[in-house]
Design a protein around this motif. Structure first.
Motif, PDB file in Angstrom:
ATOM      1  N   ASP A  60      20.971  58.761  44.356  1.00 18.46           N
ATOM      2  CA  ASP A  60      20.019  58.721  43.689  1.00 18.46           C
ATOM      3  C   ASP A  60      19.685  57.229  43.662  1.00 18.46           C
ATOM      4  O   ASP A  60      20.167  56.418  43.100  1.00 18.46           O
ATOM      5  CB  ASP A  60      19.924  59.209  42.377  1.00 18.46           C
ATOM      6  N   ILE A  61      18.324  57.041  44.232  1.00 22.40           N
ATOM      7  CA  ILE A  61      17.870  55.428  44.283  1.00 22.40           C
ATOM      8  C   ILE A  61      17.677  54.832  42.861  1.00 22.40           C
ATOM      9  O   ILE A  61      17.991  53.930  42.506  1.00 22.40           O
ATOM     10  CB  ILE A  61      16.577  55.315  45.089  1.00 22.40           C
ATOM     11  N   GLU A  62      17.328  55.864  41.939  1.00 23.14           N
ATOM     12  CA  GLU A  62      16.997  55.534  40.631  1.00 23.14           C
ATOM     13  C   GLU A  62      18.321  55.258  39.888  1.00 23.14           C
ATOM     14  O   GLU A  62      18.296  54.395  38.748  1.00 23.14           O
ATOM     15  CB  GLU A  62      16.432  56.914  39.886  1.00 23.14           C
ATOM     16  N   LYS A  63      19.481  55.460  40.273  1.00 26.03           N
ATOM     17  CA  LYS A  63      20.699  55.094  39.598  1.00 26.03           C
ATOM     18  C   LYS A  63      21.436  53.936  40.463  1.00 26.03           C
ATOM     19  O   LYS A  63      22.484  53.547  39.830  1.00 26.03           O
ATOM     20  CB  LYS A  63      21.641  56.257  39.781  1.00 26.03           C
ATOM     21  N   ILE A  64      20.726  53.352  41.458  1.00 24.49           N
ATOM     22  CA  ILE A  64      21.592  52.329  41.850  1.00 24.49           C
ATOM     23  C   ILE A  64      20.958  50.895  41.164  1.00 24.49           C
ATOM     24  O   ILE A  64      19.690  50.549  41.036  1.00 24.49           O
ATOM     25  CB  ILE A  64      20.954  52.135  43.528  1.00 24.49           C
ATOM     26  N   ASP A  65      21.989  50.286  40.707  1.00 23.84           N
ATOM     27  CA  ASP A  65      21.871  48.891  39.973  1.00 23.84           C
ATOM     28  C   ASP A  65      21.859  47.610  40.664  1.00 23.84           C
ATOM     29  O   ASP A  65      21.112  46.569  40.413  1.00 23.84           O
ATOM     30  CB  ASP A  65      22.649  48.766  38.782  1.00 23.84           C
ATOM     31  N   GLY A  66      22.758  47.772  41.678  1.00 18.17           N
ATOM     32  CA  GLY A  66      22.933  46.640  42.795  1.00 18.17           C
ATOM     33  C   GLY A  66      23.507  46.954  43.943  1.00 18.17           C
ATOM     34  O   GLY A  66      24.177  48.089  44.037  1.00 18.17           O
ATOM     35  N   ILE A  67      23.697  45.954  44.857  1.00 18.35           N
ATOM     36  CA  ILE A  67      24.251  46.311  46.284  1.00 18.35           C
ATOM     37  C   ILE A  67      24.756  44.789  46.577  1.00 18.35           C
ATOM     38  O   ILE A  67      24.082  43.731  46.563  1.00 18.35           O
ATOM     39  CB  ILE A  67      22.937  46.551  47.159  1.00 18.35           C
ATOM     40  N   SER A  68      25.984  45.016  47.093  1.00 19.96           N
ATOM     41  CA  SER A  68      26.522  43.903  47.706  1.00 19.96           C
ATOM     42  C   SER A  68      26.659  43.970  49.026  1.00 19.96           C
ATOM     43  O   SER A  68      27.158  45.008  49.833  1.00 19.96           O
ATOM     44  CB  SER A  68      28.133  43.905  47.205  1.00 19.96           C
ATOM     45  N   PHE A  69      25.769  43.153  50.011  1.00 15.73           N
ATOM     46  CA  PHE A  69      25.754  43.236  51.463  1.00 15.73           C
ATOM     47  C   PHE A  69      27.144  42.696  52.098  1.00 15.73           C
ATOM     48  O   PHE A  69      27.571  41.803  51.666  1.00 15.73           O
ATOM     49  CB  PHE A  69      24.398  42.758  51.922  1.00 15.73           C
ATOM     50  N   GLY A  70      27.367  43.051  53.227  1.00 13.03           N
ATOM     51  CA  GLY A  70      28.229  42.614  54.116  1.00 13.03           C
ATOM     52  C   GLY A  70      29.552  43.225  54.094  1.00 13.03           C
ATOM     53  O   GLY A  70      29.872  43.905  53.227  1.00 13.03           O
ATOM     54  N   GLU A  71      30.304  42.792  55.078  1.00  8.03           N
ATOM     55  CA  GLU A  71      31.663  43.333  55.030  1.00  8.03           C
ATOM     56  C   GLU A  71      32.877  42.385  54.531  1.00  8.03           C
ATOM     57  O   GLU A  71      32.470  41.325  54.637  1.00  8.03           O
ATOM     58  CB  GLU A  71      32.161  43.688  56.279  1.00  8.03           C
ATOM     59  N   LEU A  72      33.710  42.787  53.621  1.00 13.59           N
ATOM     60  CA  LEU A  72      34.669  42.076  53.009  1.00 13.59           C
ATOM     61  C   LEU A  72      35.987  41.705  54.317  1.00 13.59           C
ATOM     62  O   LEU A  72      36.130  42.997  54.747  1.00 13.59           O
ATOM     63  CB  LEU A  72      35.207  42.579  51.975  1.00 13.59           C
ATOM     64  N   GLU A  73      36.195  40.620  54.387  1.00 16.54           N
ATOM     65  CA  GLU A  73      37.486  40.360  55.238  1.00 16.54           C
ATOM     66  C   GLU A  73      38.923  40.290  54.498  1.00 16.54           C
ATOM     67  O   GLU A  73      38.659  39.911  53.355  1.00 16.54           O
ATOM     68  CB  GLU A  73      37.441  39.177  56.181  1.00 16.54           C
ATOM     69  N   ASP A  74      39.867  40.704  54.873  1.00 20.43           N
ATOM     70  CA  ASP A  74      40.845  40.456  54.162  1.00 20.43           C
ATOM     71  C   ASP A  74      41.188  39.058  53.658  1.00 20.43           C
ATOM     72  O   ASP A  74      41.713  38.787  52.836  1.00 20.43           O
ATOM     73  CB  ASP A  74      42.215  40.956  54.908  1.00 20.43           C
ATOM     74  N   ASP A  75      40.838  38.134  54.636  1.00 24.93           N
ATOM     75  CA  ASP A  75      41.156  36.547  54.408  1.00 24.93           C
ATOM     76  C   ASP A  75      39.930  36.195  53.545  1.00 24.93           C
ATOM     77  O   ASP A  75      40.058  34.923  53.240  1.00 24.93           O
ATOM     78  CB  ASP A  75      41.465  35.772  55.602  1.00 24.93           C
ATOM     79  N   ASP A  76      39.105  37.049  53.089  1.00 26.78           N
ATOM     80  CA  ASP A  76      38.170  36.437  51.947  1.00 26.78           C
ATOM     81  C   ASP A  76      38.761  36.278  50.589  1.00 26.78           C
ATOM     82  O   ASP A  76      38.518  35.376  50.159  1.00 26.78           O
ATOM     83  CB  ASP A  76      36.893  37.351  51.963  1.00 26.78           C
ATOM     84  N   PHE A  77      39.864  37.045  50.613  1.00 23.32           N
ATOM     85  CA  PHE A  77      40.489  37.085  49.049  1.00 23.32           C
ATOM     86  C   PHE A  77      41.987  36.367  49.312  1.00 23.32           C
ATOM     87  O   PHE A  77      42.775  37.374  49.710  1.00 23.32           O
ATOM     88  CB  PHE A  77      40.401  38.318  48.388  1.00 23.32           C
ATOM     89  N   ASP A  78      42.150  34.994  49.341  1.00 13.30           N
ATOM     90  CA  ASP A  78      43.381  34.628  49.676  1.00 13.30           C
ATOM     91  C   ASP A  78      44.111  34.292  48.279  1.00 13.30           C
ATOM     92  O   ASP A  78      43.629  33.867  47.300  1.00 13.30           O
ATOM     93  CB  ASP A  78      43.175  33.196  50.230  1.00 13.30           C
ATOM     94  N   ASP A  79      45.342  34.933  47.914  1.00 18.53           N
ATOM     95  CA  ASP A  79      45.884  34.713  46.950  1.00 18.53           C
ATOM     96  C   ASP A  79      46.216  33.219  46.346  1.00 18.53           C
ATOM     97  O   ASP A  79      46.331  33.301  45.119  1.00 18.53           O
ATOM     98  CB  ASP A  79      47.424  35.529  46.811  1.00 18.53           C
ATOM     99  N   ASP A  80      46.252  32.413  47.325  1.00 23.33           N
ATOM    100  CA  ASP A  80      46.542  31.311  46.987  1.00 23.33           C
ATOM    101  C   ASP A  80      45.207  30.534  46.276  1.00 23.33           C
ATOM    102  O   ASP A  80      45.268  29.382  45.603  1.00 23.33           O
ATOM    103  CB  ASP A  80      46.667  30.341  48.240  1.00 23.33           C
ATOM    104  N   ASP A  81      44.090  31.097  46.316  1.00 24.13           N
ATOM    105  CA  ASP A  81      43.026  30.567  45.630  1.00 24.13           C
ATOM    106  C   ASP A  81      42.838  31.063  44.160  1.00 24.13           C
ATOM    107  O   ASP A  81      42.036  30.588  43.691  1.00 24.13           O
ATOM    108  CB  ASP A  81      41.697  31.301  46.418  1.00 24.13           C
TER     109      ASP A  81
END
Length: 82
Positions: A60-81
């Motif tokens: 339901d469009i009325e219930k959508i509060d936000g949208i995160s566009f794009g694909e996440l890559e595994d190396d987007d989140f590095d444990d060292d960061d």
């Protein structure tokens, strides 16, 4: 204000092409993982997305509060960061 923000989400979705990568949508503040935007039916006030398993999911469009566009890559989140 609530009605205005929902109208803005609908306007944003109207500009998104089919199969556009989407990572997460937020329904009443709850994150829901999806893979891509499919299309929207303005008369029924619903948006169609494809989830990570390739299934069509309808929101339901009325219930959508936000949208995160794009694909996440595994190396987007590095444990060292952390």
């Amino acid at each position: 204000m609530e009605e205005k923000s929902k109208k803005c989400i609908k306007e944003v979705l109207m500009t998104v092409p089919p199969n556009y990568p989407v990572n997460t949508i937020y329904l009443n503040g709850v994150p829901v993982k999806v893979w891509a935007f499919s299309n929207m039916d303005c008369e029924k006030c619903v948006a169609y997305f494809i989830n990570e398993e390739g299934q069509v999911v309808i929101f339901d469009i009325e219930k959508i509060d936000g949208i995160s566009f794009g694909e996440l890559e595994d190396d987007d989140f590095d444990d060292d960061d952390c």
